[in-house]
Structures are given as C-alpha cells and as structure tokens.
Scaffold this motif. Sequence first.
Motif, short mmCIF file in Angstrom:
data_model
loop_
_atom_site.label_atom_id
_atom_site.label_comp_id
_atom_site.label_asym_id
_atom_site.label_seq_id
_atom_site.Cartn_x
_atom_site.Cartn_y
_atom_site.Cartn_z
N PHE A 1 44.32 6.61 36.15
CA PHE A 1 43.76 6.76 37.50
C PHE A 1 43.41 8.21 37.82
N HIS A 2 43.30 9.03 36.76
CA HIS A 2 42.73 10.37 36.91
C HIS A 2 41.29 10.23 37.42
N LEU A 3 40.84 11.17 38.20
CA LEU A 3 39.42 11.22 38.52
C LEU A 3 38.67 11.61 37.24
N TYR A 4 37.43 11.18 37.13
CA TYR A 4 36.59 11.58 36.00
C TYR A 4 36.25 13.06 36.11
N ARG A 5 35.97 13.67 34.97
CA ARG A 5 35.58 15.09 35.00
C ARG A 5 34.33 15.28 35.85
N SER A 6 33.42 14.29 35.80
CA SER A 6 32.19 14.39 36.61
C SER A 6 32.52 14.40 38.11
N GLN A 7 33.60 13.70 38.49
CA GLN A 7 34.02 13.69 39.90
C GLN A 7 34.60 15.06 40.29
N LEU A 8 35.30 15.69 39.34
CA LEU A 8 35.84 17.03 39.61
C LEU A 8 34.70 18.04 39.72
N TRP B 1 45.61 15.32 44.21
CA TRP B 1 44.22 15.11 44.68
C TRP B 1 43.22 15.01 43.52
N THR B 2 43.69 15.07 42.28
CA THR B 2 42.78 14.86 41.15
C THR B 2 42.95 13.46 40.58
N PHE B 3 43.63 12.60 41.35
CA PHE B 3 43.79 11.19 40.99
C PHE B 3 43.08 10.31 42.01
N ASN B 4 43.00 9.02 41.70
CA ASN B 4 42.38 8.05 42.58
C ASN B 4 43.42 7.00 42.99
N PRO B 5 44.30 7.35 43.96
CA PRO B 5 45.36 6.40 44.32
C PRO B 5 44.84 5.12 44.96
N GLU B 6 43.67 5.18 45.60
CA GLU B 6 43.10 3.97 46.22
C GLU B 6 42.86 2.90 45.15
N LEU B 7 42.34 3.35 44.01
CA LEU B 7 42.08 2.41 42.92
C LEU B 7 43.38 1.83 42.37
N LEU B 8 44.38 2.68 42.22
CA LEU B 8 45.69 2.21 41.75
C LEU B 8 46.27 1.18 42.72
N SER C 1 42.89 3.05 31.09
CA SER C 1 43.83 3.94 30.41
C SER C 1 43.20 5.33 30.46
N PHE C 2 43.88 6.31 29.89
CA PHE C 2 43.33 7.67 29.89
C PHE C 2 43.16 8.13 28.45
N ASP C 3 41.96 8.55 28.12
CA ASP C 3 41.69 9.04 26.78
C ASP C 3 41.82 10.56 26.77
N HIS C 4 42.91 11.05 26.19
CA HIS C 4 43.16 12.49 26.21
C HIS C 4 42.15 13.25 25.36
N GLY C 5 41.62 12.60 24.35
CA GLY C 5 40.60 13.23 23.50
C GLY C 5 39.35 13.55 24.29
N VAL C 6 38.91 12.57 25.07
CA VAL C 6 37.69 12.73 25.87
C VAL C 6 38.00 13.39 27.21
N GLY C 7 39.21 13.15 27.72
CA GLY C 7 39.59 13.71 29.01
C GLY C 7 39.08 12.89 30.18
N ASP C 8 38.84 11.60 29.95
CA ASP C 8 38.37 10.72 31.01
C ASP C 8 39.05 9.35 30.88
N PRO C 9 39.10 8.62 32.00
CA PRO C 9 39.65 7.26 31.93
C PRO C 9 38.77 6.33 31.09
N VAL C 10 39.38 5.27 30.57
CA VAL C 10 38.67 4.22 29.84
C VAL C 10 38.84 2.94 30.66
N GLU C 11 37.74 2.42 31.16
CA GLU C 11 37.79 1.23 32.04
C GLU C 11 38.41 0.03 31.34
N ASP C 12 39.11 -0.79 32.14
CA ASP C 12 39.61 -2.09 31.67
C ASP C 12 40.24 -2.03 30.29
N ASP C 13 41.14 -1.10 30.08
CA ASP C 13 41.69 -0.93 28.74
C ASP C 13 43.10 -1.51 28.60
N ILE C 14 43.77 -1.71 29.74
CA ILE C 14 45.14 -2.24 29.71
C ILE C 14 45.14 -3.54 30.51
#
Length: 271
Positions: A116-123, A140-147, A164-177
């Motif tokens: 539920f990290h914000l995307y880098r593009s959102q930052l 404030w760099t998370f999206n608690p509303e979505l959680l 989920s969060f992909d640390h390699g890319v540094g962005d969330p991965v939709e519908d992964d869990i």
Amino acid sequence: MGHPLFSHHHHHTLSLSRNNNYVIYCQKKESLAVEGSCIEDVYDALAKRLVPTAAVTADPNFKYIVGLAGPPGAGKTTLASEVVKRVNKLWPQKASSLDSQVNPPDVAAVLPMDGFHLYRSQLDAMENPKEAHARRGAPWTFNPELLLTCLKTLKTQGSVSVPSFDHGVGDPVEDDIFVTLEHKVVIVEGNYIFLEDGSWKEISSIFDEKWFIDIDIDKAMQRVLKRHISTGKPPDVAKWRIQYNDRPNAELIIKSKRNADLIIHSVDFQN
C-alpha cells in the motif's frame, strides 16, 4: 468484535519463560524479557493462541484478523510468516473432521501493508517530490484508504486480492496476494496500522486482536542500518536515511503501542 474462543484481555504482555520446555503466558502488566533462545517458543505460543477448537473451523464464514505492528527492524515480517506457518501446521490437527489423506489448504495468511505504498509517480506529483522520495516509508507515503477498503472487503466478503510491493522496481504490484474464503486467520502486518488518525484509526478498529512487537529503538535502527547497507546503500547515505526518515517514523510507531492488546518483546532473531 472478537470470538468467544479467543480470550480478550486488555494490553497483555506476552512474556515467556522456559520451564520444562513449557511456554508460560504471564498475563500481567509487568513484562519479563524473552530469552534469545526462546524465539521459537514465542512463535509457537502465538500460533497456539490463534488455533481455536474444531467447532469454529466448521463455520465457513469464520475470519479472525490480527494486526501486527512495530517499528522497522522489529522483525514483523519474520514473526508473521513464522506464526502463519505454524498455524497452518496446527490447524488440521485440531480440525479432526478432516480426512488425514487430504492435504488441507492453508488456513492462515499474511497481508502486508507494504503493497500500500504510494507509487513513485504519485510521489513525483507531490508538492515537494524530492522530500516525498526522501521520506518514503513515512505514513503519508502510503495509501491507507486503499488498505481500509481491502480490509472491509475481506471482513464482509471473506476474500480479497491485495497489492504486494516489488522492492526491485520500487512500486506496488496490483492483485498479487490473494486472501480467500479458506483463510480463517489473517495477520495484517505493518508499521502504522495502530495510528490514531484518519483512515489508520478505522483500520485499527477492524482487527480482532492487535499485537505489537516492542524493541529498543537503537537496536531496531541498528538492524535497519544493516538492511540498508546490505541492499547496497553507502554507509553514510544509510545513516542519513535513518536519522532523517526511519528514526522519526519509528518514534511515531512506538507511540501507537498503547493501542495494542498484546505486547511481544523482540529478541534477537539472529541467535
């Protein structure tokens, strides 16, 4: 909210002592330190706490949602996965109705806040993008509303897919869990899930039980420093990051400890 099979006491400290290999719950305000050799026992005790009698397992709509919070470096991810592993092992032994030939599906799952990290593009779109990236990991760099939406869906419908969060890319991965109807126990682990403002407060109210891993802040920051360095950050950059971001975040998280039902004392996982 909870279930009668789970005893609810306000703010218990889980203290464990070795006594003929039994794990003892000392349910008092005063806490004993957990010995380093005992971390497996901590996992076992927490798992047993989450495994109810077979009567509950027969209820197709049963869901027990545990919040697990603590500062960075407290060992939340390890604890959540170890407890879930044990619950999955213990549960079928309790639910004797299951045919022993059939491999039972997992009944416990971890839902990390990480996705539920914000995307880098959102930052990038924020007023001060440089600051936003430097403080990534602050509330404030998370999206608690979505959680919150995902947890409400889980509660009302019994299943949900979360990022989920992909640390390699540094962005969330939709519908992964995927948390499904088969999952009876869900451990939601994250830094800020017991905070008292905005959506966080509502998130906090969804949990049947709230666990907090208590750890000395300096020790936690030492672990985070090692983590930063192991992922390739130069030591001076890592130290700056802790001072500028991780430590203030940790201080905020530790304040939210008072909202927990159960305090778990962190011990050295390395031992």
